[in-house]
Structures are given as structure tokens and as C-alpha cells.
Design an enzyme around this catalytic site. Sequence first.
Site, short mmCIF file in Angstrom:
data_model
loop_
_atom_site.label_atom_id
_atom_site.label_comp_id
_atom_site.label_asym_id
_atom_site.label_seq_id
_atom_site.Cartn_x
_atom_site.Cartn_y
_atom_site.Cartn_z
N ARG A 1 -23.78 6.78 14.66
CA ARG A 1 -23.39 6.94 13.25
C ARG A 1 -21.98 6.41 13.04
O ARG A 1 -21.19 6.35 13.98
CB ARG A 1 -23.40 8.42 12.84
CG ARG A 1 -24.77 9.07 12.82
CD ARG A 1 -25.58 8.60 11.60
NE ARG A 1 -26.81 9.37 11.46
CZ ARG A 1 -27.96 9.09 12.06
NH1 ARG A 1 -28.04 8.05 12.90
NH2 ARG A 1 -29.03 9.84 11.85
N HIS B 1 -8.90 5.28 2.87
CA HIS B 1 -7.63 5.64 2.23
C HIS B 1 -7.26 7.11 2.37
O HIS B 1 -6.14 7.49 2.02
CB HIS B 1 -7.65 5.23 0.76
CG HIS B 1 -7.69 3.74 0.60
ND1 HIS B 1 -8.86 3.02 0.73
CD2 HIS B 1 -6.71 2.84 0.37
CE1 HIS B 1 -8.59 1.73 0.58
NE2 HIS B 1 -7.30 1.59 0.36
N GLN C 1 -6.50 8.35 4.93
CA GLN C 1 -5.40 8.32 5.90
C GLN C 1 -4.04 8.08 5.24
O GLN C 1 -3.00 8.29 5.84
CB GLN C 1 -5.62 7.19 6.92
CG GLN C 1 -6.82 7.40 7.80
CD GLN C 1 -7.29 6.09 8.42
OE1 GLN C 1 -6.95 5.77 9.55
NE2 GLN C 1 -8.09 5.32 7.69
N ARG D 1 -4.63 -3.13 9.98
CA ARG D 1 -5.06 -4.49 9.60
C ARG D 1 -4.78 -5.50 10.70
O ARG D 1 -5.68 -6.23 11.13
CB ARG D 1 -4.31 -4.88 8.31
CG ARG D 1 -4.52 -6.30 7.86
CD ARG D 1 -3.97 -6.48 6.48
NE ARG D 1 -4.80 -5.78 5.50
CZ ARG D 1 -5.85 -6.32 4.88
NH1 ARG D 1 -6.17 -7.59 5.10
NH2 ARG D 1 -6.57 -5.62 4.03
N THR E 1 4.98 1.94 6.37
CA THR E 1 3.57 1.60 6.50
C THR E 1 2.91 2.58 7.45
O THR E 1 3.49 2.94 8.47
CB THR E 1 3.32 0.17 7.04
OG1 THR E 1 1.94 0.06 7.41
CG2 THR E 1 4.16 -0.16 8.27
N MET F 1 -7.57 2.81 9.80
CA MET F 1 -6.82 1.67 9.27
C MET F 1 -6.04 0.97 10.38
O MET F 1 -5.87 1.53 11.48
CB MET F 1 -5.93 2.10 8.12
CG MET F 1 -6.71 2.23 6.82
SD MET F 1 -5.65 2.46 5.39
CE MET F 1 -6.83 2.16 4.06
N GLY G 1 0.84 -1.20 0.00
CA GLY G 1 0.00 0.00 0.00
C GLY G 1 0.87 1.25 0.00
O GLY G 1 1.96 1.25 0.55
N ASP H 1 0.55 1.68 9.15
CA ASP H 1 0.08 0.84 10.26
C ASP H 1 1.07 0.75 11.42
O ASP H 1 0.70 0.33 12.51
CB ASP H 1 -0.22 -0.58 9.76
CG ASP H 1 -1.47 -0.66 8.90
OD1 ASP H 1 -2.07 0.40 8.65
OD2 ASP H 1 -1.84 -1.76 8.48
#
Length: 341
Positions: free
Chosen positions: A265, A271, A273, A171, A125, A169, A10, A127
Site C-alpha cells: 500500500r 503538504h 509535512q 525534491r 525549507t 517530501m 513553499g 527539505d
Amino acid sequence: MRVGVLTGGGDCPGLNAVIRAVVRQGERVHGDTFVGFRNGWRGALDDVAIELSIANTRGMLHRGGTMLGTSRDTPLRTPDGVEILRATLGRRGIDALIAIGGEGTLSVARILSDQGVPIVGVPKTIDNDIDATDVTFGFQTAVQIATDAIDRLHTTAESHDRVMVVEVMGRHTGWIALYAGMAGGADVILVPERPFDIDEVCERLRQRHARASFSIVVVAEGSFPRPGTIDAPEYDLDESGRPRLGGISNVVRREVERRTGFESRVTILGHVQRGGTPNAHDRVLATRLGVAAIDAVHAGRLGTMPALRGTKIELVTLHEATDRLKTIDPDLYETAEIFFG
Ligand code: F6P
């Protein structure tokens, strides 16, 4: 030397800053020339590449995305991929390859390096889940984008007396959720490392709503319910066979509203981010890693990756970097929990 460069997995704010730094240091200090493969390993397999130079990497420092393009293809999934890659490198007279990527790209780099392909990795990343480096570039930018969004959701949540469930995000790990949740004053933070119990989530929100009329729940996309509680969503698979995450927040929202009666809500940041300009921290980190990567090539330190350790950039092996994922710090989560509910 002639050095190949590719970006895999990514995209991430700061990739162009790494490419620029590799080329600037390589050309000026070491007299290198560069080949940039298009779309990650795919370009190295299909031999689709451009020449990189100081001239055509100028002005890239602050630009998001990657000027080389990226993909999740790997030589390990292509029949004879490793031999095809070696042939490309040989034909182009490439002495070493710099692979800029996350856990997937670096794991492939490690395997290739073990088979004698001359590679240095660079960790990227949003992440922040790569072990052996204190932080990855792109992470701080993503956290700021998520925090800004949470700040904005606060005012609308308060106006409508709602529960706002914000999906970020993450994962395998909840670093973005934890940092953005703490920075944004979240009332609950859900992360993949800790399967959640929806009853506990609702109880926290009830406690909170005894004193306040709104709340913010931050959910990492990879979060999932504790077995035997509620069903997790079913995800389609993406081109590389991984679950295409996104939507766990809808499950949380539905259950919260049903169980507590609080109007709720969902906002899925997705993406956004990963897009746009890297912040100052990530530009500096990316630049330092790029310089260290090309210096590592010249020092003959193949099979390594520059990593941030404290305030210093140090070389670690690709094995150290990919043996396991860096999960969130339990102490930090406990600190965040003090402010839940
Ligand atoms: O690995 C970084 C990441 O942003 C993950 O947080 C997310 O699950 C994934 O990439 C999404 O990737 P894609 O671009 O394939 O949708």
C-alpha cells in the site's frame, strides 16, 4: 531604518517566528519600522504590503504558515522586474529587504544583491537542502510529522502483513526520507541522490520477509529509478515551471507487489509535512535567525544570510549559500543501510 520583509517559495513551519523575531529586535533595539510584502516577490512587484509591528506580530511564534503569504513568483521572471522592485523600495523609503526563503528565493536574492539591491536572506525549507547552514528551520518539524506517520503505519502494516510505501517530501535531496526513515526503522529508504534499482529494493524486501511479515519503504518524492530499469512517472509542471512531484511511491508499490507478491500500500504524506505548528527546535532556530538577520542589516552586512554553524549563528554570503545544494551525508545513509532488509 525602514526594512521590508517577504517570505517566498513553499511555506514552512517557523516562518512566522522569523518575522516576529525580525520585528521584535528591529523595533525594540534598532528603532526600525517594517513593511511586510504580501505573497513573496509578487507583493514587492505589485506593491501590496502591510505595516509590521510588534503589536501585529504578537502571538505568531507557534503559528504555522506565513502571515505574509507566499508565492514562487520572482522579479527575474517579470519584464523589468528588478527596476519595478527598486521603484517599490524607493517609493516606500525602504533601506533594506529581508527575504526569507529556500534555494529559489535565496538565489534570486543573491542576483538582486549583486545588482545592488540591499538584501539579507534567511534560509527556510523543510527539505534542508541549503548549503552553508547545518540545518534549516522547518526540517525537524517535518521529520517529526513523517516519523509519527511511519510509527502509525507500522502497526497497520504488521496487522495486515503488508509492505507500506511512504512518500515524503524532498525534491532534490532526501534529508526528510533519511531522518524519518532512520527514526521510523525503515527497511528501505529511497532518495534523489541515489537513483534506485527496483530489483535491489525487492531483494531487500525478500530478505526481510524471510524473517518478518511486513516492511516499511520510505521514498523521497524526488527519487527516481536507475536509467534502464523501470520508467519514472511523468509529472505535470507547476505555475513556476517545476515538475509537480508526487507519485513515485505508486511506481515502487506496483513493482514491489508485481515482483515479490507481497501485498503493498502507498501513503503520500504531502503538504501535511509543511503545515501546522513548528516544533520547539524550529521555533528557537527561526527566532535566532530572525534576530541575526536584522542585526546583519544594521551591521551593513548586505548580501549575506545568517546560518547555523554548530551551535552558533554566523553570517555567510548568499553566494556560499546558493552555489550548490546540500545533499545527504553519504556516511549517514550508510548507517541507515545497516538496518535495511
Ligand atoms: O521546497 C519545499 C517543498 O516542500 C518540496 O519538498 C516540494 O517538492 C515542494 O515544496 C512542493 O511545493 P508546492 O507547495 O508548490 O506543491
